[in-house]
Design a protein around this motif. Structure first.
Motif, PDB file in Angstrom:
ATOM      1  N   GLU A  41       7.590  -0.669  -6.077  1.00 24.48           N
ATOM      2  CA  GLU A  41       7.586  -1.053  -4.385  1.00 24.48           C
ATOM      3  C   GLU A  41       6.442  -1.645  -3.736  1.00 24.48           C
ATOM      4  O   GLU A  41       6.267  -2.865  -3.070  1.00 24.48           O
ATOM      5  CB  GLU A  41       8.416  -0.206  -3.557  1.00 24.48           C
ATOM      6  N   TYR A  44       5.032  -4.703  -5.312  1.00 24.26           N
ATOM      7  CA  TYR A  44       5.791  -5.892  -5.063  1.00 24.26           C
ATOM      8  C   TYR A  44       5.517  -6.339  -3.583  1.00 24.26           C
ATOM      9  O   TYR A  44       5.323  -7.730  -3.687  1.00 24.26           O
ATOM     10  CB  TYR A  44       7.293  -5.312  -5.402  1.00 24.26           C
ATOM     11  N   LYS A  45       5.384  -5.648  -2.759  1.00 29.56           N
ATOM     12  CA  LYS A  45       5.102  -5.932  -1.438  1.00 29.56           C
ATOM     13  C   LYS A  45       3.664  -6.490  -1.413  1.00 29.56           C
ATOM     14  O   LYS A  45       3.737  -7.485  -0.751  1.00 29.56           O
ATOM     15  CB  LYS A  45       5.052  -4.685  -0.236  1.00 29.56           C
ATOM     16  N   ASP A  46       2.764  -5.967  -2.065  1.00 27.49           N
ATOM     17  CA  ASP A  46       1.314  -6.673  -2.002  1.00 27.49           C
ATOM     18  C   ASP A  46       1.455  -7.958  -2.566  1.00 27.49           C
ATOM     19  O   ASP A  46       1.027  -9.220  -2.051  1.00 27.49           O
ATOM     20  CB  ASP A  46       0.371  -5.909  -2.894  1.00 27.49           C
ATOM     21  N   MET A  48       4.258 -10.122  -2.604  1.00 30.23           N
ATOM     22  CA  MET A  48       5.102 -10.891  -1.679  1.00 30.23           C
ATOM     23  C   MET A  48       4.116 -11.371  -0.301  1.00 30.23           C
ATOM     24  O   MET A  48       4.236 -12.325   0.053  1.00 30.23           O
ATOM     25  CB  MET A  48       6.501 -10.027  -1.128  1.00 30.23           C
ATOM     26  N   LEU A  49       3.017 -10.477   0.116  1.00 28.55           N
ATOM     27  CA  LEU A  49       2.400 -10.655   0.945  1.00 28.55           C
ATOM     28  C   LEU A  49       1.252 -11.529   0.846  1.00 28.55           C
ATOM     29  O   LEU A  49       0.715 -12.292   1.496  1.00 28.55           O
ATOM     30  CB  LEU A  49       1.790  -9.389   2.031  1.00 28.55           C
TER      31      LEU A  49
END
Length: 171
Positions: A41, A44-46, A48-49
């Motif tokens: 997760e 994934y967030k990195d 997306m950002l």
């Protein structure tokens, strides 16, 4: 004295990076690595950002803006040393807010998510913070020319990456 302080700070920060890696042991088996990155997760967030703004959440890029697709293509770059350095040195990666370990993790995620066959064939070599740190400081004079040279190397192997149109047709 200033030089000694800088050297000591460099050693301390290096210890911190190694400690961070020790807290996060990565699987050694290709299938386990694939599952690890697809289910991470934080990575994934990195992505997306830091990456999805141009390459989109689905990795398809924006051809009309000259942003290439990652899908079934990015893994080709990870197969050759110049391609790996390219993945690290493109401006969106090298100039991101991610530290070297985080960028390595995102690069591993990108290959897992958009070119999973690289993990499945057992030949994929994970990106490391050390590899990222060694290539990252060297900026491209011309990213499009570097990409063109890589495409030529890949063509000699029979590989065809997604088209890269940045700098063409007024982009």
């Amino acid at each position: 004295m200033k030089a000694l302080i800088l050297v000591l700070l460099g050693c301390v920060s290096g210890l911190g990076a190694n400690a961070a890696l020790a807290k996060r042991p990565l699987p050694t088996d290709g299938d386990a690595q694939l599952a690890y990155f697809l289910n991470s997760e934080g990575v994934y967030k990195d992505y997306m950002l830091q990456c999805a703004g141009c390459h989109r959440f689905d990795g398809r890029g924006a051809e009309n803006r000259g942003i290439p697709s990652f899908v079934d293509s990015i893994g080709l770059f990870s197969r050759i040393p110049d391609g790996r350095a390219y993945m690290i040195r493109v401006p969106g990666a090298s100039q991101s807010q991610l530290n070297n370990d985080e960028l390595a993790m995102v690069l591993n995620y990108v290959v897992a998510r958009f070119s999973p066959e690289e993990y499945e064939n057992g030949k994929f070599r994970l990106f490391s913070a050390a590899e990222v740190g060694a290539s990252r400081p060297y900026k491209f004079d011309d990213v499009a020319e570097a990409r063109k040279a890589l495409e030529q190397q890949m063509a000699e192997q029979g590989w065809e990456p997604a088209p890269y149109l940045f700098g063409q047709a007024g982009r």
